[in-house]
Each structure stands twice: as C-alpha cells, then as structure tokens.
Design a protein around this motif. Structure first.
Motif, PDB file in Angstrom:
ATOM      1  N   UNK A  54      22.892  90.842 -62.995  1.00 45.89           N
ATOM      2  CA  UNK A  54      23.803  90.259 -62.012  1.00 45.89           C
ATOM      3  C   UNK A  54      25.184  90.016 -62.606  1.00 45.89           C
ATOM      4  N   UNK A  55      25.243  89.270 -63.691  1.00 41.94           N
ATOM      5  CA  UNK A  55      26.537  88.918 -64.285  1.00 41.94           C
ATOM      6  C   UNK A  55      27.258  90.130 -64.875  1.00 41.94           C
ATOM      7  N   UNK A  56      26.574  90.999 -65.645  1.00 37.12           N
ATOM      8  CA  UNK A  56      27.274  92.178 -66.169  1.00 37.12           C
ATOM      9  C   UNK A  56      27.828  93.088 -65.080  1.00 37.12           C
ATOM     10  N   UNK A  57      27.080  93.274 -63.994  1.00 33.91           N
ATOM     11  CA  UNK A  57      27.541  94.154 -62.923  1.00 33.91           C
ATOM     12  C   UNK A  57      28.724  93.546 -62.183  1.00 33.91           C
ATOM     13  N   UNK A  65      24.562  92.986 -54.433  1.00 32.97           N
ATOM     14  CA  UNK A  65      23.489  92.492 -53.574  1.00 32.97           C
ATOM     15  C   UNK A  65      22.167  92.993 -54.146  1.00 32.97           C
ATOM     16  N   UNK A  66      21.087  92.330 -53.769  1.00 31.07           N
ATOM     17  CA  UNK A  66      19.784  92.727 -54.302  1.00 31.07           C
ATOM     18  C   UNK A  66      18.720  92.660 -53.221  1.00 31.07           C
ATOM     19  N   UNK A  67      17.683  93.480 -53.405  1.00 35.21           N
ATOM     20  CA  UNK A  67      16.480  93.451 -52.571  1.00 35.21           C
ATOM     21  C   UNK A  67      15.296  93.262 -53.511  1.00 35.21           C
ATOM     22  N   UNK A  74      12.744  86.286 -56.045  1.00 40.60           N
ATOM     23  CA  UNK A  74      13.824  86.139 -55.066  1.00 40.60           C
ATOM     24  C   UNK A  74      14.315  84.699 -55.027  1.00 40.60           C
ATOM     25  N   UNK A  75      13.397  83.758 -55.096  1.00 39.48           N
ATOM     26  CA  UNK A  75      13.769  82.339 -55.095  1.00 39.48           C
ATOM     27  C   UNK A  75      14.621  81.993 -56.316  1.00 39.48           C
ATOM     28  N   UNK A  76      14.226  82.494 -57.472  1.00 44.49           N
ATOM     29  CA  UNK A  76      15.001  82.234 -58.687  1.00 44.49           C
ATOM     30  C   UNK A  76      16.412  82.791 -58.580  1.00 44.49           C
ATOM     31  N   UNK A  77      16.538  83.960 -57.966  1.00 45.90           N
ATOM     32  CA  UNK A  77      17.856  84.568 -57.803  1.00 45.90           C
ATOM     33  C   UNK A  77      18.719  83.762 -56.835  1.00 45.90           C
ATOM     34  N   UNK A  78      18.130  83.308 -55.731  1.00 42.41           N
ATOM     35  CA  UNK A  78      18.898  82.508 -54.769  1.00 42.41           C
ATOM     36  C   UNK A  78      19.402  81.222 -55.407  1.00 42.41           C
ATOM     37  N   UNK A  79      18.592  80.635 -56.273  1.00 44.59           N
ATOM     38  CA  UNK A  79      18.998  79.406 -56.948  1.00 44.59           C
ATOM     39  C   UNK A  79      20.219  79.626 -57.835  1.00 44.59           C
ATOM     40  N   UNK A  81      22.605  81.626 -56.807  1.00 47.90           N
ATOM     41  CA  UNK A  81      23.675  81.998 -55.893  1.00 47.90           C
ATOM     42  C   UNK A  81      23.776  83.482 -55.623  1.00 47.90           C
ATOM     43  N   UNK A  82      22.734  84.241 -55.942  1.00 48.98           N
ATOM     44  CA  UNK A  82      22.754  85.688 -55.748  1.00 48.98           C
ATOM     45  C   UNK A  82      22.439  86.021 -54.289  1.00 48.98           C
ATOM     46  N   UNK A  83      23.146  86.993 -53.747  1.00 47.10           N
ATOM     47  CA  UNK A  83      22.879  87.506 -52.397  1.00 47.10           C
ATOM     48  C   UNK A  83      21.662  88.421 -52.482  1.00 47.10           C
TER      49      UNK A  83
END
Length: 240
Positions: A54-57, A65-67, A74-79, A81-83
């Motif tokens: 996430x951060x390097x990109x 964005x991610x799927x 997914x929960x860890x990513x939302x925490x 702030x990731x879309x």
C-alpha cells in the motif's frame, strides 16, 4: 467458509529476516512494474493480503484500491484507511476501463479451475483502460511440482509460463515480459538458487525430517527456494 478463509495467513508474523526478504522481493517487482507503467493513474491490487504494498505503491504516485476475499485481512486494511472492497473474484466489482494497472501477486493459482482462470483473465482485460498493464505473479509449477500443492492448500489452478502466457494471450493481452525469480533473485542468481534447491528435494529427506522432527525446518527451506513468474501483460491501445 468466508470467515475462515486465509485465517492462518492473517495471523502469521514474519521474522525480521522474512520481513526484510519480503521487502526486497516487492521492491524488485515494483521496479519491474515501473519499467512498463508510469503514474499518475489508478492501480487495483487483487488479494493484497497484509497490504505491504500500500505505502510503496502510493508513494510512487498511484491511486490505490484493493479487492480482498478474507474478512480478517480486509478489516485490517480498512483500519489503516485503505480503500478495500471485500469480495471473491472473479468477477471484479469494478467498472469497465477504470484502472491503469491491475496487480495480482500469487492470486491466479487460487482459481478453482480453468473456467475461473478464464474469467479472471477476462475480468482483468475488462477493467483495464486501453494501454493498461496486468501485472500478474504466479508460482512455477514445473519447478515446484508437489510443493506447489503443499505450500498452500488453496492452490488449485496449475500455473506455468506457457499456460499463463497462452491464457493471457487468448484474452487479448500482449505479454511484454516474463521474469523468473526465487525470492528477490533473478537471472543467473536465480539459476544458481534453483540448482541448490535440488538438495532440498533429495529422496529420503521427507521421512528423515519426520523421524528427526524437522519437518517445519524442511518446509521453510523449500519455501525460501520457491520460484515465481512475473508477467507483464498489456491491453492494446486502439490505433491512433
């Protein structure tokens, strides 16, 4: 099943060595991507896992964005702030021609079979803008053989250079580059490591590891010799 999908992955913790090795691998892949696609633009990652990219990109200038199929990941990513959209793929819950890069690191081999693999490639082509890039990393079954199945119980679709190249070609992609790697090593260094990997597969090592209770050690050694193929496939732009 969804709640348990990749639970083991979400709970694992890399050692300092493992984290540094993973970082070198990802730096190499992003350097390869940078030679074929330039920000600004929209990048969608399928199966981001713990989200180490996430951060390097985003630092490169991409809109990220991610799927992700795993509820825990997914929960860890939302925490953070990731879309992120929680969904199984294919299909991709994304509009037509809505991204410039589709990034999928070791996802295609998890498809349930040839029909799902075809759908994955078709969806990748659909969501990319003309001239966009599908950056797809898969294991090389021809090197890993039985370990392809043992390293991850969710592996289903056999991936080799020829199979994936033909799959992408059938769905309209022009494959511009294929890079073989063992960890962060490519080229001659990869070839030397591939030769060394034969020692970890000598006949008799598996029963010996069971008797000496070193099965986990042998697994980790083999995993460090795991070979991947990185494909750069471009969606052709219409003639000017």
């Amino acid at each position: 099943m969804a709640d348990d999908f990749y639970k083991w992955f979400s709970e694992r913790r890399l050692t300092r060595f493992g984290g540094a090795r993973r970082q070198r691998i990802e730096q190499g892949r992003l350097a390869l991507l940078a030679r074929h696609a330039s920000p600004p633009g929209d990048l969608i990652e399928i199966g981001p896992g713990a989200g180490s990219l996430v951060e390097p990109i985003t630092a490169m200038g991409w809109r990220y964005r991610a799927i992700e199929a795993s509820p825990a990941l997914a929960r860890q990513l939302r925490e953070r702030g990731v879309d992120v959209t929680e969904a199984w793929v294919p299909p991709f819950p994304v509009a037509d021609a809505s991204c410039d890069v589709l990034y999928a690191d070791q996802v295609l081999e998890h498809m349930s079979g040839i029909d799902a693999a075809h759908a994955f490639a078709a969806e990748a082509f659909r969501v990319l803008r003309p001239g966009g890039v599908a950056f797809i990393v898969v294991p090389d079954y021809l090197k890993e053989r039985g370990f392809f199945w043992d390293v991850d119980y969710t592996h289903n679709f056999v991936t080799t250079e020829r199979r994936v190249r033909l799959l992408l070609g059938d769905h309209g992609f022009a494959v511009e580059r294929v890079v073989r790697a063992i960890g962060p090593s490519t080229g001659v260094a990869r070839d030397l490591l591939a030769a060394c990997a034969m020692l970890a597969n000598l006949p008799g090592l598996d029963p010996l590891s069971r008797y000496t209770r070193t099965e986990d050690v042998l697994f980790r050694v083999r995993k460090n010799f795991f070979e991947t193929l990185a494909f750069v496939g471009r969606k052709p732009a219409p003639p000017a």
